[in-house]
Design a protein around this motif. Sequence first.
Motif, PDB file in Angstrom:
ATOM      1  N   ASP A  34       4.026  -1.183   5.150  1.00 51.67           N
ATOM      2  CA  ASP A  34       5.338  -1.763   4.864  1.00 51.67           C
ATOM      3  C   ASP A  34       6.287  -1.596   6.053  1.00 51.67           C
ATOM      4  O   ASP A  34       6.502  -0.477   6.539  1.00 51.67           O
ATOM      5  CB  ASP A  34       5.915  -1.059   3.623  1.00 51.67           C
ATOM      6  N   ASP A  35       6.826  -2.703   6.522  1.00 49.22           N
ATOM      7  CA  ASP A  35       7.842  -2.705   7.576  1.00 49.22           C
ATOM      8  C   ASP A  35       7.330  -2.171   8.920  1.00 49.22           C
ATOM      9  O   ASP A  35       8.116  -1.670   9.732  1.00 49.22           O
ATOM     10  CB  ASP A  35       9.085  -1.891   7.145  1.00 49.22           C
ATOM     11  N   CYS A  73       9.714  -8.168   2.733  1.00 49.30           N
ATOM     12  CA  CYS A  73       8.495  -7.812   1.997  1.00 49.30           C
ATOM     13  C   CYS A  73       7.941  -8.898   1.073  1.00 49.30           C
ATOM     14  O   CYS A  73       6.840  -9.392   1.271  1.00 49.30           O
ATOM     15  CB  CYS A  73       8.746  -6.578   1.123  1.00 49.30           C
ATOM     16  N   HIS A 243       8.839   1.943   5.920  1.00 50.69           N
ATOM     17  CA  HIS A 243      10.018   1.366   5.261  1.00 50.69           C
ATOM     18  C   HIS A 243      11.065   2.481   5.141  1.00 50.69           C
ATOM     19  O   HIS A 243      10.721   3.654   5.035  1.00 50.69           O
ATOM     20  CB  HIS A 243       9.593   0.862   3.879  1.00 50.69           C
ATOM     21  N   ASP A 346       3.786  -5.920   7.228  1.00 45.37           N
ATOM     22  CA  ASP A 346       4.285  -7.089   6.485  1.00 45.37           C
ATOM     23  C   ASP A 346       5.416  -7.812   7.209  1.00 45.37           C
ATOM     24  O   ASP A 346       5.771  -8.927   6.848  1.00 45.37           O
ATOM     25  CB  ASP A 346       4.609  -6.760   5.021  1.00 45.37           C
ATOM     26  N   HIS A 347       5.967  -7.203   8.241  1.00 46.19           N
ATOM     27  CA  HIS A 347       6.929  -7.861   9.141  1.00 46.19           C
ATOM     28  C   HIS A 347       7.376  -6.827  10.152  1.00 46.19           C
ATOM     29  O   HIS A 347       7.005  -5.655  10.056  1.00 46.19           O
ATOM     30  CB  HIS A 347       8.152  -8.415   8.388  1.00 46.19           C
TER      31      HIS A 347
HETATM   32 CA   LIG Z   1       8.263  -4.770   4.141  1.00 46.64          CA
END
Ligand SMILES: [Ca+2]
Length: 1022
Positions: A34-35, A73, A243, A346-347
């Motif tokens: 995540d992130d 997300c 995140h 995810d980014h």
């Molecule tokens: Ca994310």
Amino acid sequence: MKNIFKLFITAIILLNVSFVSAQQKKNILFIAVDDLKPTVRAFGDEFAQTPNMDKLAESGFVFNSNYVQQAVCGPSRASVFTGWRPDRTMVTDLKTLIRDKNPDVVTMPQYFKENGYYTYATGKIYDPRSVDKEYDAISWSEPYVSPYLLPGSGGDPIIGYYQSEEHKMQRHLYEKMADAKGLTGNKRNAFLRKSFKPSTEKADVPDDAYYDGRIANDAIRKLDELSKKEQPFLLMVGFKRPHLPFAAPTKYWDLYDAGDIDLAKYQKHAKGGPAIAYHNNGELRSYTDIPKAFDENGILNKAKQRELIHGYYAATSYVDAQIGKLLDKLKEENLSDNTIIVLWGDHGWHLGDHGLWCKHTNFEQATRSPLIIIDPSKEPGKTNIPVESLDIFPTLCELVGINAEPTSQGISLVPFLDGGETEKKYAVSQWPKRNINGMGYTIRTEHYRYTEWYEKYESTSPRSDKNIVASELYDYQTDPLETKNLVHNKKYAAVLAEHKALLHSFLEAQEGTAMGMVEVSPTLNEISGKPKGTPIKELVDANFNSDSVYIGSTVAYGYLRTPSADLLAQQFSYTTPENAGKQSTVNPKPGVWRWDKIDEIIRYAEKNNITVRLHGPISPQASKWAKTDSRTADELLPVMTEYMTKQCQHFNGNKTVKWMDVVNETVNKDGSWFGPKPGVDQWENPWLKIGLNSDGYPIYILKAFEIANKYAPDIKLVYNQHLGMEPEGWEKVKETILYLKEKGFRVDGLGWQAHLRSDTPLALSEKELSYFGELIDWAHANDLEFHVTEIDYRINDGNADAAALKKQADAYANILKVLLSRKNTGVVTYNTWGLLDGDENSEHHNLSRFIFDSNLKAKPAYYAIQKTLANPDNLDLAIPRASTVDDGKNKLKNAGFEKGMNSWVKFGEVFIENQGAQRSGESGLKINQDKSGIKQKVKVKAHTDYVLTAWIKTQNNEEVKLKVKIEGQKGFTEKTTDNDYRKIQMEFNTGEAKEITVVCSKWNTGNSAAWVDDFYLIPVKK
Ligand SMILES: [Ca+2]
């Protein structure tokens, strides 16, 4: 016997080989972080301490320029896991559920599950705000367990994040304050949220005090189980850091020296950059230590910047360590060589560049994320060519050898892994601007980024320059930090024009791709309106025992997502897939398995409560490769065994699949076995090559039932056969079924493929219909269901005019009536082979054959079925009867007949049809005078049995004769003197003759009249 024994041994050996190869289908470990931006050493970040991700990069393919489709997300994940762009998923926020907008979308895990994978998710895969409470149960082989329920050290982190004693104490103080203020419910929560939510935490705790350690442990536990399964797996592990908040054990913070941390070099907006491209760091500001750390210009103080960057790297190293545990476990379980690994962020993340923090933009730092794909059978490598995250889904499909999900908007990246490139050399991302009902689209090529911000526009609708409110161009060769917007720089005019054209052509290609818009075909009701009367399925429900009468229609894969599918669901609660379940589709080549089409049909059926009979039997329509090559019997048996076994395993236990055709077209009309035809490779049955057993029965039939009995215990097994009403053929089928039963195999039903034709009017002959009835009786007496598995009626000897359609309708109805007359002695089912004429989506669209026309309008055949089901107590057959044909009707009616008059009669295989005459009344042709009536010469086939039929009524016990004169033979005569309306029938063989004379005449004296009706001559099929 010896040979057969040898053959089975060979089969067993080959079978083992094939199972080994099935086992070798690669597993997939999908790691979503995540992130995570490319703060990974393998991506060029020398500050990062990421030994495990670096190890992955060394052994895999590094996509150095991977871009997500929307830098947040939920939308990013929805896009990757559907292979659709955000405008198509319509998930561009953090509240829309993927399946609310796209109930039938097939997601990545769902697709792999349907293709034989065991799918399991732990941690954050879908954003929980984009799926239902079951976390999209259809995606997983076992229910998803929230990370919040996984065990770990230190109890549950407070607010889901924090474990340090200091933070726990602070929170406790705020709780006391809330209590003191008398706050409860939402007010209390709001107070606590505003009071305490720090952006970082450093705590001397073990890895599993935070959720990512627990997620890693759960994945390791699951790998233990999965390594013991024969099934390949897709294990999806989603880590929740880096995140915010950056909470990680102290040891990961300690990997970095705070003094070495560099702040973002460029913290201003780009020169000439539009305000719309930026945001106010809302996500970061929701952390309680943040607002006071911003200065009046919106710049965060340096100490907080340093703390946040430190925290981001610490959280990244924490996740990196968890990834290391997974890699160790793979190795320990000997899975490394057979497992594809994907590492994906995810980014990206803004760590202070442009004064931005977090994501939510179309800039480089937000849209770029790490992507590594490791296929152990391929060489490592790296590319700087831009790729898109939605390419991952088709890439994985190709790597494991299954077809890409057909609606996927990405492309396979496998060419890169094989040392080449793909044609697509750009990536597109987007960011919504809700205040102007707009969207910013950005296209990244290898050196440039061009962005357009639109109001009142999304790519799935028509594009216009008028809606552009701002644009940006960045050159990463000269300005990697995006400090200058170059759209107005004349030196870049050519680059600008090129990128504008590229972006516009991309956007315009998206027009109409939103799921709501893809179905641009008119709805069923717009096309045809609903057929009049009660839908067939409702009539079945109302008038029959639902367990003993099934009325259905065949579904073609091409019907799905068209009004044809709606029509089928509106009318039927039973279906048979056309060709999607056949070996030629499912197993078209050795080692290739394509369940996608049949599975999609099954999903359609499930959704519409339609019971399925599978039509994928061992039959002449085997895989082309089994027919066209010169495989020997020894090679064919394992092929057949593998297909049949997989087919049974794939569907057994599926509640929607009630029946399965096990074999089809096993015998010829004359009762011989259907086998290879020398010189033919299109319609032959290769399986007969496998040989006969000592009792003279084909081994393939026995084997097919043996496998079906073993692996499809929950599915009813049908012995299907394509024939007319040829007794020799059916006797052989009956005998074979009884033999199978005697050998202990379960056979549940006898199926008849009723392919009727207008020039062989089986369904309009009383004799043949009577044989058909006897066949059903035999089945029921032998504890077999009876299935009319495929009924159609081709009008192939003339135009589909009203008369021809009427006959077609009668044919459909007659078969149904005979079937329904047996509904009390056993199960009867009736399935029309195809739904509508002329549908290019169907492989059987030629000729007028089906019950709806090409405009989805109900044909007379539909209404004949409807009427039959509505009046189950009236099962009188519609046998064609003689008639005064139109052109002669008025003239001849009541005019009497003279000897030799013949202009009104047509013979041969064409019937004299009754146009509305009543059996009870004075109908048909009236014969007034003695020695008058019908006399006609008719051309016939030599050495053929014919039957001549007439319905006759006399008024005053007149004598009416029916006579056939055959050259070289005596005449055959039948008489009647019956005042009742009754049928006379004569059967004869033509011998050498090619022409006969038929006579129907009144002979005795008297003034009263006689009538003749339904006068027809047809050849009898034997
Ligand atoms: Ca994310």
